[in-house]
Design a protein around this motif. Structure first.
Motif, PDB file in Angstrom:
ATOM      1  N   GLU A   1       0.815  -1.214   0.000  1.00 59.92           N
ATOM      2  CA  GLU A   1       0.000   0.000   0.000  1.00 59.92           C
ATOM      3  C   GLU A   1       0.853   1.270   0.000  1.00 59.92           C
ATOM      4  O   GLU A   1       0.586   2.206  -0.731  1.00 59.92           O
ATOM      5  N   HIS A   2       1.858   1.295   0.872  1.00 55.63           N
ATOM      6  CA  HIS A   2       2.661   2.510   0.954  1.00 55.63           C
ATOM      7  C   HIS A   2       3.921   2.400   0.117  1.00 55.63           C
ATOM      8  O   HIS A   2       4.919   3.055   0.399  1.00 55.63           O
ATOM      9  N   ARG A   3       3.873   1.525  -0.858  1.00 55.58           N
ATOM     10  CA  ARG A   3       4.913   1.369  -1.892  1.00 55.58           C
ATOM     11  C   ARG A   3       6.195   0.746  -1.372  1.00 55.58           C
ATOM     12  O   ARG A   3       6.755  -0.107  -2.012  1.00 55.58           O
ATOM     13  N   ALA A   4       6.654   1.190  -0.190  1.00 58.99           N
ATOM     14  CA  ALA A   4       7.835   0.588   0.433  1.00 58.99           C
ATOM     15  C   ALA A   4       8.991   0.407  -0.537  1.00 58.99           C
ATOM     16  O   ALA A   4       9.642  -0.628  -0.546  1.00 58.99           O
ATOM     17  N   ILE A   5       9.246   1.421  -1.365  1.00 57.63           N
ATOM     18  CA  ILE A   5      10.461   1.357  -2.163  1.00 57.63           C
ATOM     19  C   ILE A   5      11.630   1.709  -1.254  1.00 57.63           C
ATOM     20  O   ILE A   5      11.450   2.300  -0.197  1.00 57.63           O
ATOM     21  N   PHE A   6      12.845   1.302  -1.661  1.00 55.71           N
ATOM     22  CA  PHE A   6      14.011   1.586  -0.819  1.00 55.71           C
ATOM     23  C   PHE A   6      14.524   2.978  -1.159  1.00 55.71           C
ATOM     24  O   PHE A   6      15.083   3.203  -2.231  1.00 55.71           O
ATOM     25  N   ARG A   7      14.323   3.906  -0.251  1.00 53.39           N
ATOM     26  CA  ARG A   7      14.542   5.324  -0.541  1.00 53.39           C
ATOM     27  C   ARG A   7      16.012   5.663  -0.756  1.00 53.39           C
ATOM     28  O   ARG A   7      16.336   6.563  -1.510  1.00 53.39           O
ATOM     29  N   ASP A   8      16.909   4.948  -0.073  1.00 52.83           N
ATOM     30  CA  ASP A   8      18.330   5.269  -0.199  1.00 52.83           C
ATOM     31  C   ASP A   8      19.004   4.495  -1.325  1.00 52.83           C
ATOM     32  O   ASP A   8      20.194   4.660  -1.567  1.00 52.83           O
ATOM     33  N   LEU A   9      18.252   3.636  -1.999  1.00 49.72           N
ATOM     34  CA  LEU A   9      18.811   2.911  -3.126  1.00 49.72           C
ATOM     35  C   LEU A   9      18.371   3.607  -4.414  1.00 49.72           C
ATOM     36  O   LEU A   9      17.294   4.195  -4.465  1.00 49.72           O
ATOM     37  N   THR A  10      19.205   3.522  -5.439  1.00 50.36           N
ATOM     38  CA  THR A  10      18.808   4.111  -6.715  1.00 50.36           C
ATOM     39  C   THR A  10      17.692   3.264  -7.326  1.00 50.36           C
ATOM     40  O   THR A  10      17.435   2.140  -6.883  1.00 50.36           O
ATOM     41  N   VAL A  11      17.048   3.824  -8.358  1.00 50.65           N
ATOM     42  CA  VAL A  11      16.002   3.091  -9.059  1.00 50.65           C
ATOM     43  C   VAL A  11      16.561   1.762  -9.572  1.00 50.65           C
ATOM     44  O   VAL A  11      15.957   0.701  -9.394  1.00 50.65           O
ATOM     45  N   LEU A  12      17.760   1.843 -10.165  1.00 48.69           N
ATOM     46  CA  LEU A  12      18.376   0.625 -10.700  1.00 48.69           C
ATOM     47  C   LEU A  12      18.631  -0.397  -9.595  1.00 48.69           C
ATOM     48  O   LEU A  12      18.370  -1.598  -9.772  1.00 48.69           O
ATOM     49  N   GLU A  13      19.102   0.090  -8.439  1.00 48.27           N
ATOM     50  CA  GLU A  13      19.374  -0.844  -7.325  1.00 48.27           C
ATOM     51  C   GLU A  13      18.079  -1.452  -6.804  1.00 48.27           C
ATOM     52  O   GLU A  13      18.034  -2.639  -6.471  1.00 48.27           O
ATOM     53  N   ASN A  14      17.021  -0.634  -6.733  1.00 48.87           N
ATOM     54  CA  ASN A  14      15.720  -1.158  -6.315  1.00 48.87           C
ATOM     55  C   ASN A  14      15.297  -2.315  -7.214  1.00 48.87           C
ATOM     56  O   ASN A  14      14.791  -3.327  -6.735  1.00 48.87           O
ATOM     57  N   LEU A  15      15.512  -2.134  -8.524  1.00 51.94           N
ATOM     58  CA  LEU A  15      15.093  -3.163  -9.464  1.00 51.94           C
ATOM     59  C   LEU A  15      16.022  -4.376  -9.409  1.00 51.94           C
ATOM     60  O   LEU A  15      15.573  -5.519  -9.454  1.00 51.94           O
ATOM     61  N   THR A  16      17.332  -4.102  -9.286  1.00 51.77           N
ATOM     62  CA  THR A  16      18.291  -5.208  -9.259  1.00 51.77           C
ATOM     63  C   THR A  16      18.059  -6.103  -8.041  1.00 51.77           C
ATOM     64  O   THR A  16      18.177  -7.323  -8.124  1.00 51.77           O
ATOM     65  N   LEU A  17      17.707  -5.457  -6.929  1.00 41.41           N
ATOM     66  CA  LEU A  17      17.490  -6.217  -5.702  1.00 41.41           C
ATOM     67  C   LEU A  17      16.324  -7.191  -5.857  1.00 41.41           C
ATOM     68  O   LEU A  17      16.278  -8.231  -5.193  1.00 41.41           O
ATOM     69  N   ALA A  18      15.387  -6.854  -6.743  1.00 40.18           N
ATOM     70  CA  ALA A  18      14.210  -7.699  -6.915  1.00 40.18           C
ATOM     71  C   ALA A  18      14.503  -8.932  -7.772  1.00 40.18           C
ATOM     72  O   ALA A  18      13.654  -9.817  -7.890  1.00 40.18           O
ATOM     73  N   GLU A  19      15.702  -9.004  -8.363  1.00 43.96           N
ATOM     74  CA  GLU A  19      16.051 -10.181  -9.179  1.00 43.96           C
ATOM     75  C   GLU A  19      16.082 -11.424  -8.318  1.00 43.96           C
ATOM     76  O   GLU A  19      16.624 -11.404  -7.217  1.00 43.96           O
TER      77      GLU A  19
END
Lengths: 350, 169
Positions: free
Chosen positions: B21-39
């Motif tokens: 609900e509150h998105r919970a993206i990782f604020r201190d990680l870059t967009v690319l790192e957020n996506l890479t972490l999901a691999e």
């Protein structure tokens, strides 16, 4: 849930300026001390700054793990200093046990004191890291949902480790003198004054590890996972990552760093059962100053506290003040920091 | 909390992507790192990159930016994109319209509709008009129990039911 950052990122200008307030104020304090009690440049470098950096290196090795563990798992590990002490005892044992000239040496001996020293560092670090992993898996893991129990547990471990160390016949309660490897036993001439080589080694060691761990956090996938976990470990797990294994890994890493600090300190200050608590106290101050959970904060906090100690020692000696003032100085620095910025240098804005 | 003895990460690994609900993206990680972490497997992002950046070209422009510096809409895009990185069989999307401007909500809904061609989406949404426009099936949950289920087309015409549970039609 913590939202505290492992501040390792490019920041915008106002974000850069505000963490600098505390270091700048402290720097001002150091200048003030020099005005009150002037020191020549060689004395300043070899008598105040370099010894301060030496202390900073040791504080950093304890504080880095303490801060990462708190950031990721919300666990305040009061037994972190005990791991420092255990690392020191193990390294000391390697240094004497492997020495063929020592009366009670082990069946296997190594004639080269430098090799014994390196083995002591490695064995101390690895056993410390292993001990950390065991403590996390067996004792802390069942208590992640119960913070008060964690405090009681880790405080209790302090007494357990203390008693264990004292009960080992080869170790006992009395302090042991530091044993330096021949390569680092001498001193170097810096600006016309002698400075112990071993202190320089500690500075280099602390700096190397600070950079190595920063690279690990910043460049590797595991580092990325740790940084993400510090912000929101539940979401990391929801991505399909086994966060508990990361917890154990970080606990082992932090314990290993503390044990390495202890192993290196053993050849500097010697070993005694109280050394863990003594250094842990400063590490806690460092972590509070730097911002709980912030890795960069631990590095900066260690620098500030290390230097604050040697600067205040200098002031006290020069002006003939009671030495208690010097001991109080670090707490004073902490109080000033918390007044200026309650979250610490890199703490969350609260 | 483990469900049926399986822990959160194991459940996720069975092919479920979660967009909280509150998105919970990782604020201190870059967009690319957020996506890479999901691999979950090496190369996941390379395989799903075309789909993700086709849906959300804005993210591609901001790959090196910190997650925390993104706008609300972009954070929502990132949260959905993160769930698309591995080959998930089911996406759980919780209140994607929350706190977003109407224009952004439109875009988000269009994106969710497009990605439903690739995977099953379970959408939790209070905004009935929007949810009904893009879904095939509905489940009305009341006090923790599913009280009604069926085809969304049928619900749209069932004004009394909508009135009872959702208050607005």
């Amino acid at each position: 849930m913590t939202t505290q950052p492992v501040t390792l990122r490019r920041r915008r200008l106002h974000e850069i300026v505000s963490p600098l307030t505390i270091p700048l104020v402290t720097l001002l304090l150091f200048v003030l001390i020099l005005l009150l009690a002037p020191a020549s440049l060689p004395k300043l470098v070899t008598g105040i700054i370099l010894p301060g950096l030496t202390l900073a290196a040791l504080y950093f090795l304890i504080a880095a793990g303490l801060s990462l563990i708190f950031g990721l798992m919300d666990v305040l590990n009061f037994a972190h200093g005990s791991l420092f002490m255990v690392g020191a005892y193990i390294a000391w044992s390697c240094n004497v046990g492997l020495d063929p000239l020592y009366p009670n040496h082990w069946p296997v001996t190594i004639a080269n004191s430098n090799a014994r020293f390196v083995i002591g560092l490695l064995v101390g670090t690895l056993l410390g890291a292993g001990l950390g992993a065991v403590v996390e898996v067996l004792l802390i893991r069942p208590l992640y949902k119960r913070p008060i129990y964690q405090v009681l547990l880790t405080l209790g471990l302090v007494f357990v480790f203390d008693a264990l160390v004292r009960s080992v016949p080869a170790w006992g309660s009395d302090s042991k003198a530091p044993i330096k490897p021949s390569l680092l036993a001498g001193s170097l001439e810096i600006l016309g004054r002698r400075f112990p080589t071993y202190s320089l080694f500690l500075i280099v060691l602390g700096l190397t590890l600070a950079v190595a761990v920063a690279l690990l956090l910043r460049r590797s996938r595991i580092g990325m996972t740790i940084r993400a976990g510090v912000q929101d470990s539940t979401m990391v797990e929801a991505l399909g990552i086994n966060v508990r294994r990361v917890f154990t890994g970080v606990f082992a890493l932090g314990a290993g760093l503390a044990a390495l600090g202890g192993a290196a300190a053993a050849s500097f200050i010697g070993v005694y059962p109280e050394m863990g608590l003594e250094y842990q106290l400063f590490a806690f101050i460092v972590v509070v100053i730097g911002g709980l959970g912030s890795y960069s904060g631990a590095a900066i906090g260690a620098l500030l506290i290390g230097l604050a100690r040697t600067f205040s020692d200098h002031l006290v000696l020069e002006l003939g003040l009671p030495t208690a003032i010097a001991s109080a100085s670090t707490v004073l620095v902490m109080a000033v920091v918390l007044l200026l910025k309650p979250g610490g240098v890199f703490g969350a804005k609260e | 909390m483990p469900i049926n003895g399986r822990r959160t990460f194991q459940i996720a690994q069975s092919g479920i992507g979660y967009v909280p609900e509150h998105r919970a993206i990782f604020r201190d990680l870059t967009v690319l790192e957020n996506l890479t972490l999901a691999e979950r497997k090496r190369g996941d992002l390379r395989r799903s990159g075309d789909l993700i950046f086709g849906l959300f070209p804005r993210l591609h422009e901001r790959l090196q930016q910190q997650g925390g510096t993104l706008s609300g809409g972009e954070q929502q895009m990132l949260a959905i994109a993160r769930a698309l990185v591995p080959d998930n069989r089911l996406l759980l999307i919780d209140e994607p319209s929350e706190g977003l401007a109407p224009v952004i909500i439109e875009q988000m809904m269009a994106a969710i509709q497009q990605l439903s061609a690739y995977t099953t989406v379970l959408l939790v949404e209070q905004n009935f008009r929007m949810a009904s426009a893009i879904s095939q099936r509905y489940y009305i949950v009341d006090d923790g129990r599913t009280v009604h289920t069926g085809a969304m087309a049928a619900l749209r015409d069932n004004k009394p039911l909508v009135q009872t549970y959702l208050g607005a039609a």
